[in-house]
Design a protein around this motif. Structure first.
Motif, PDB file in Angstrom:
ATOM      1  N   LYS A 395       0.667  -1.214   0.009  1.00 20.77           N
ATOM      2  CA  LYS A 395      -0.107  -0.022   0.033  1.00 20.77           C
ATOM      3  C   LYS A 395       0.699   1.282   0.001  1.00 20.77           C
ATOM      4  N   LYS A 396       2.040   1.173   0.838  1.00 17.15           N
ATOM      5  CA  LYS A 396       2.897   2.336   0.797  1.00 17.15           C
ATOM      6  C   LYS A 396       3.479   2.578  -0.624  1.00 17.15           C
ATOM      7  N   SER A 397       3.913   1.416  -1.412  1.00 12.47           N
ATOM      8  CA  SER A 397       4.499   1.823  -2.717  1.00 12.47           C
ATOM      9  C   SER A 397       3.250   2.352  -3.616  1.00 12.47           C
ATOM     10  N   LEU A 398       1.984   1.582  -3.584  1.00 16.28           N
ATOM     11  CA  LEU A 398       1.223   2.385  -4.391  1.00 16.28           C
ATOM     12  C   LEU A 398       0.863   3.695  -4.041  1.00 16.28           C
ATOM     13  N   ALA A 399       0.702   4.097  -2.821  1.00 22.56           N
ATOM     14  CA  ALA A 399       0.379   5.635  -2.621  1.00 22.56           C
ATOM     15  C   ALA A 399       1.656   6.523  -2.867  1.00 22.56           C
ATOM     16  N   ALA A 400       2.864   5.835  -2.612  1.00 26.20           N
ATOM     17  CA  ALA A 400       4.059   6.828  -3.240  1.00 26.20           C
ATOM     18  C   ALA A 400       4.032   6.967  -4.976  1.00 26.20           C
ATOM     19  N   TRP A 401       3.473   5.700  -5.515  1.00 26.20           N
ATOM     20  CA  TRP A 401       3.549   5.872  -6.954  1.00 26.20           C
ATOM     21  C   TRP A 401       2.461   7.085  -7.233  1.00 26.20           C
ATOM     22  N   GLY A 426      -4.599   9.811 -14.272  1.00 24.99           N
ATOM     23  CA  GLY A 426      -5.873   9.317 -14.484  1.00 24.99           C
ATOM     24  C   GLY A 426      -6.123   8.138 -13.440  1.00 24.99           C
ATOM     25  N   LEU A 427      -5.245   7.252 -13.558  1.00 24.38           N
ATOM     26  CA  LEU A 427      -5.409   5.873 -12.994  1.00 24.38           C
ATOM     27  C   LEU A 427      -5.084   6.104 -11.521  1.00 24.38           C
ATOM     28  N   ALA A 428      -3.930   6.801 -11.176  1.00 20.90           N
ATOM     29  CA  ALA A 428      -3.489   7.097 -10.009  1.00 20.90           C
ATOM     30  C   ALA A 428      -4.728   8.018  -9.175  1.00 20.90           C
ATOM     31  N   ASN A 429      -5.300   8.802  -9.715  1.00 22.39           N
ATOM     32  CA  ASN A 429      -6.328   9.589  -9.107  1.00 22.39           C
ATOM     33  C   ASN A 429      -7.824   8.703  -8.901  1.00 22.39           C
ATOM     34  N   LYS A 430      -7.940   7.811  -9.662  1.00 24.23           N
ATOM     35  CA  LYS A 430      -8.911   7.136  -9.568  1.00 24.23           C
ATOM     36  C   LYS A 430      -8.829   6.029  -8.549  1.00 24.23           C
ATOM     37  N   VAL A 431      -7.780   5.380  -8.376  1.00 23.36           N
ATOM     38  CA  VAL A 431      -7.383   4.214  -7.485  1.00 23.36           C
ATOM     39  C   VAL A 431      -7.224   4.898  -6.162  1.00 23.36           C
ATOM     40  N   VAL A 432      -6.427   5.757  -5.948  1.00 22.33           N
ATOM     41  CA  VAL A 432      -5.706   6.235  -5.046  1.00 22.33           C
ATOM     42  C   VAL A 432      -6.133   7.692  -4.109  1.00 22.33           C
ATOM     43  N   LEU A 433      -5.989   8.633  -5.164  1.00 25.57           N
ATOM     44  CA  LEU A 433      -5.999  10.156  -4.508  1.00 25.57           C
ATOM     45  C   LEU A 433      -7.415  10.527  -4.698  1.00 25.57           C
ATOM     46  N   SER A 434      -8.617  10.159  -5.268  1.00 19.08           N
ATOM     47  CA  SER A 434      -9.846  10.494  -4.994  1.00 19.08           C
ATOM     48  C   SER A 434     -10.392   9.559  -3.867  1.00 19.08           C
ATOM     49  N   LYS A 435      -9.862   8.690  -3.536  1.00 15.98           N
ATOM     50  CA  LYS A 435     -10.148   7.882  -2.201  1.00 15.98           C
ATOM     51  C   LYS A 435      -9.955   8.540  -0.956  1.00 15.98           C
ATOM     52  N   VAL A 436      -8.579   9.035  -1.027  1.00 14.64           N
ATOM     53  CA  VAL A 436      -8.030   9.784   0.132  1.00 14.64           C
ATOM     54  C   VAL A 436      -8.786  11.154   0.463  1.00 14.64           C
ATOM     55  N   LYS A 437      -9.310  11.845  -0.663  1.00 12.23           N
ATOM     56  CA  LYS A 437      -9.988  12.853  -0.654  1.00 12.23           C
ATOM     57  C   LYS A 437     -11.366  12.651   0.250  1.00 12.23           C
ATOM     58  N   GLY A 438     -12.117  11.404  -0.358  1.00 11.74           N
ATOM     59  CA  GLY A 438     -13.287  11.000  -0.108  1.00 11.74           C
ATOM     60  C   GLY A 438     -13.249  10.636   1.413  1.00 11.74           C
ATOM     61  N   LEU A 439     -12.226   9.904   1.797  1.00 11.24           N
ATOM     62  CA  LEU A 439     -12.009   9.624   3.431  1.00 11.24           C
ATOM     63  C   LEU A 439     -12.096  10.915   4.097  1.00 11.24           C
ATOM     64  N   LEU A 440     -11.356  12.099   3.712  1.00  7.56           N
ATOM     65  CA  LEU A 440     -11.490  13.255   4.322  1.00  7.56           C
ATOM     66  C   LEU A 440     -12.809  14.277   4.188  1.00  7.56           C
ATOM     67  N   GLY A 441     -13.408  13.689   3.283  1.00  6.81           N
ATOM     68  CA  GLY A 441     -14.877  14.649   3.267  1.00  6.81           C
ATOM     69  C   GLY A 441     -14.405  15.741   2.137  1.00  6.81           C
ATOM     70  N   PHE A 463      -0.615  18.357  -0.303  1.00  4.57           N
ATOM     71  CA  PHE A 463      -1.910  18.224  -0.731  1.00  4.57           C
ATOM     72  C   PHE A 463      -1.833  18.366  -2.081  1.00  4.57           C
ATOM     73  N   GLY A 464      -1.157  19.044  -2.908  1.00  5.61           N
ATOM     74  CA  GLY A 464      -1.012  18.821  -4.237  1.00  5.61           C
ATOM     75  C   GLY A 464      -0.662  17.618  -4.806  1.00  5.61           C
ATOM     76  N   SER A 465       0.253  16.740  -4.044  1.00 10.48           N
ATOM     77  CA  SER A 465       0.342  15.195  -4.451  1.00 10.48           C
ATOM     78  C   SER A 465      -0.870  14.485  -4.189  1.00 10.48           C
ATOM     79  N   LEU A 466      -1.828  15.065  -3.446  1.00  8.03           N
ATOM     80  CA  LEU A 466      -3.188  14.168  -3.357  1.00  8.03           C
ATOM     81  C   LEU A 466      -4.162  14.718  -4.465  1.00  8.03           C
ATOM     82  N   GLY A 467      -4.023  15.602  -5.127  1.00  7.67           N
ATOM     83  CA  GLY A 467      -4.606  16.153  -6.150  1.00  7.67           C
ATOM     84  C   GLY A 467      -5.738  17.273  -5.582  1.00  7.67           C
ATOM     85  N   LEU A 468      -5.198  17.849  -4.523  1.00  3.04           N
ATOM     86  CA  LEU A 468      -6.040  18.706  -3.829  1.00  3.04           C
ATOM     87  C   LEU A 468      -5.138  20.163  -3.918  1.00  3.04           C
TER      88      LEU A 468
END
Length: 758
Positions: A395-401, A426-441, A463-468
């Motif tokens: 999970k760390k590797s996926l998040a870092a990517w 696009g894949l990174a945002n769909k699989v990881v980044l958007s989910k992190v933002k969703g968990l934060l509301g 936060f830029g790395s998270l797409g925010l």
């Protein structure tokens, strides 16, 4: 008003107009302020653009609320959890109520309750231009009071929930409040003795409680008489039978240039000053921001469906602060009345920041705009980093990517960037980044904002790395909040944005004895230009500049003279509001704050040293450090006080001895601040972070800027101790005085690390 563009439609310059007709000319007189609450100040309207009469038609907040109610009366305006679930001891906060169980005020109910409250104020004897003071946490009643006070011909005066009784009493008296709205009985019990201790105790006629039910016929002893304490429900009931004709006459007499609210500066020294904000100030400010938001981010742009028209905010920062007044109260009214959108304000629980449960409210509200002071954003980042550190390896590797894709995209989106989206984003945002933002509301945020204090670039990058994209705004109470803004379309990390349409922002070399003597600084070629010739005092002017500081005649001629002098020392003869901040305006139109003149350290050789960039570099280099306070004014070298991240250290309270977040990862064997004070790993890590800053010529321009010694403190700074303002700015003089002995120990020692002793 166009801006240049690079190959991928990322602008190369900010959209700053050079047409003089877009700005008020400031001619014909040399006094552009008042210190009197009963004066309608001249409006600063331009010939064209958003600051013109057509761009922002003059009106008042009560009339704008009526327009919002007529446009979207059946749609939700305010939502609060009622009753609010109590926090039990040190346990976790009770779960959030589902959205459909929150008590809701539609826009029509909002307007109707404002009318009832206003007629209630009239029955209680509120006179034109008097104040209604409010002491309590954010609530629908807070907002209803603010607009109702104006509708009845008066103004609101907000107190911080964390004000001491003496400070609260000063504000009640200074504001000329005849009615005080209070949240709980504890505040009333603390306020009455503080009022009684004052030579002039004001003229309060009634206390109205919105957070508890007073007993029947309850009174308090005040100025030798019994003053009634009534409930909010009783106020509305009283207003239900009040005179509509009298209220309409008061409302009609209210002018756009009249004072809508008193915003008390949180200040780092002395008694707070009352900034008079007019109806036109707040409505123009809101209108300008709404226009930028719609153009650059689709915020308040509307759409074909109700869902597309719906914008949401979460109210949690003090409504007594200018940001709370603007973002939570004025903006939703202006946006709903005058844009295709409608806005719903959700209310946080009073304990959310302290209990770390703000996320629960975010996950219900799903705000489309969210304002966080830097401390809030940094606490969120700390939690995310901690969660990431506890993830299994894959999970760390996926998040870092994913974050690598995110930060590369974010860097390219900055002003002058190539705008390129790296392959796989696009894949990174769909699989990881958007989910992190969703968990934060925060997954629905169109406009993420930071303000009130400087924010570290590494926090923006994270936060830029998270797409925010977090957009930095800059302003002060005296300018009715923002005078510069960053947007998703036009931003640059390290800059606080570009001047709002209709406003002017310039850097001046100002004579130390006369603010009317000034010379404009040349524009800096780039954001990291450090030449002193580009740096000066940032000054603003335009339609949102305050009316002036309020002088209370009841406090005597000396007080009035002092306030008039302070106002004249803030707004010069050409209408420029002097911020006290040092900064640059770039050729691209972007603005950067490089320091605050009151915080500048004067080295032994006369060097002007701005501590904040150095302190921020140190904090960015060691994730376990919470705060760094650099000291060295008129000393032969600089030293620093360092605090560590700890459980419960949220800015309001100092927290515990237990290390938290990144501090637990510096040396996993060390769990407390007390242990860290004597731990070689900790000492070496802090020393290394300081050395990195010392060796960076961008923040330490020469040896005079370097920190030679440091001490780790056993506790954090907090508002409760008096070290931070309610907006979490550091009271440097207070800190230096409180730790004078420890500072002297550093200057007397031969060691680089000086161990704390009481």
């Amino acid at each position: 008003m166009g801006c240049g563009s690079s190959t991928a439609n990322v602008p190369s310059a900010a959209p700053v107009s050079t047409n003089p007709d877009d700005y008020f000319p400031y001619t014909g007189k040399d006094v552009w302020y008042t210190c009197k609450a009963d004066v309608a100040l001249e409006l600063r309207c331009a010939k064209q653009g958003v600051a013109s009469l057509d761009g922002c038609p003059p009106t008042t907040l009560p009339k704008l609320l009526k327009k919002a109610a007529e446009k979207d009366g059946s749609l939700p305006a305010l939502k609060a959890e009622r009753p609010c679930p109590a926090l039990m001891g040190n346990g976790p906060a009770p779960p959030a109520l589902p959205d459909d169980q929150w008590k809701t005020w539609t826009w029509k109910q909002y307007y109707d309750d404002v009318r009832k409250a206003a007629k209630g104020f009239l029955k209680l004897g509120l006179q034109p231009f008097e104040s209604v003071a409010i002491w309590g946490f954010n609530s629908p009643e807070w907002m209803l009071t603010t607009i109702a006070a104006g509708m009845a011909g008066g103004k609101s005066a907000g107190l911080y929930p964390t004000d001491s009784p003496d400070t609260a009493a000063f504000k009640v008296v200074h504001s000329g409040a005849s009615i005080v709205i209070i949240e709980d009985k504890t505040k009333l019990d603390r306020l009455i003795p503080a009022l009684s201790d004052r030579q002039y105790a004001g003229k309060v006629k009634t206390f109205v409680a919105y957070g508890y039910e007073p007993s029947a016929n309850e009174t308090v002893e005040y100025r030798g008489s019994k003053v009634p304490v009534i409930s909010w429900a009783a106020l509305l009931e009283m207003g239900s039978s009040g005179s509509d004709q009298e209220l309409d006459a008061r409302c009609e007499a209210l002018q756009p240039g009249h004072c809508a609210a008193l915003v008390y500066t949180s200040g780092t020294t002395g008694e707070p000053k009352a900034v008079m904000i007019s109806h036109d100030n707040v409505i123009f400010e809101s209108t300008s921001v709404i226009g930028i938001g719609a153009e650059h981010m689709g915020f308040c742009k509307g759409g074909a469906s109700l869902a597309e028209r719906h914008e949401r905010i979460l109210s949690y920062l003090p409504l007594s602060h200018i940001a709370g007044l603007m973002v939570d109260i004025a903006f939703p009214i202006a946006a709903t009345a005058s844009s295709p959108a409608y806005v719903t304000t959700y209310f946080a629980r009073p304990y959310d920041l302290k209990a770390g449960s703000l996320k629960d409210r975010l996950c219900v509200a799903r705000p489309t705009a969210f304002l966080g002071v830097p401390l809030v954003w940094e606490k969120v980042a700390d939690k995310l980093r901690t969660l990431g550190a506890n993830n299994p390896g894959w999970k760390k590797s996926l998040a870092a990517w994913a974050k690598d894709k995110g930060v590369r995209r974010a860097r390219g989106q900055q002003l002058g960037g190539d705008g390129a989206q790296p392959g796989g984003y696009g894949l990174a945002n769909k699989v990881v980044l958007s989910k992190v933002k969703g968990l934060l509301g925060l997954d629905k945020v169109k406009f993420g904002i930071t303000g009130a204090a400087p924010i570290r670039v590494d926090t923006l990058e994270y936060f830029g790395s998270l797409g925010l994209q977090i957009n930095e705004v800059y302003g002060m109470s005296e300018s009715t909040a923002a005078v510069t803004v960053s947007t998703t379309r036009v931003h640059q990390w390290g800059s606080c944005g570009f001047q709002l349409p209709g406003m002017e922002v310039k850097a001046f070399k100002v004579d130390s004895d006369d603010i009317n003597k000034r010379t404009e600084c040349p524009r800096a070629p780039q954001l990291d230009s450090t030449d002193e010739s580009f740096q000066g005092e940032l000054c603003f002017r335009g339609r949102s500049i305050m009316m002036g500081y309020l002088a209370q005649p009841e406090l005597g001629l000396e007080h009035v003279a002092e306030i008039e002098k302070k106002t004249a020392g803030t707004i010069d003869k050409d209408g420029w509001l002097h911020s006290g901040d040092k900064g640059i305006v770039c050729e691209s139109g972007m603005v950067k704050v490089t320091g605050r003149y009151k915080e500048i350290i004067i080295g032994a050789g006369g060097e002007n040293i701005a501590p904040v960039p150095i302190e921020d570099h140190i904090k960015a280099s060691c994730d376990g450090i919470n705060e760094v306070i650099m000291i060295g004014d008129k000393q032969k070298y600089n030293v620093a006080l360092v605090t560590l991240k700890a459980v419960g250290a949220n800015g309001e309270t100092p927290g515990t001895d237990k290390l938290d977040a990144g501090a637990l990862r510096v040396n996993p064997a060390v769990k407390t601040i007390t242990e860290a004070l004597d731990d070689s790993v900790w000492i070496d890590q802090v020393k290394l972070a300081i050395e990195k800053a010392n060796d960076n010529p961008k923040v330490c321009h020469n040896n005079a800027f370097k920190i030679q010694k440091f001490m780790i403190l056993p506790t954090n700074f907090s508002e409760e101790q008096g070290f931070l303002t309610p907006t979490k700015k550091m009271k440097r003089p207070v800190v230096e005085k409180a730790f004078g002995k420890q500072i002297e120990m550093m200057y007397s020692s031969k060691e680089t690390y000086v161990r704390y002793q009481e």
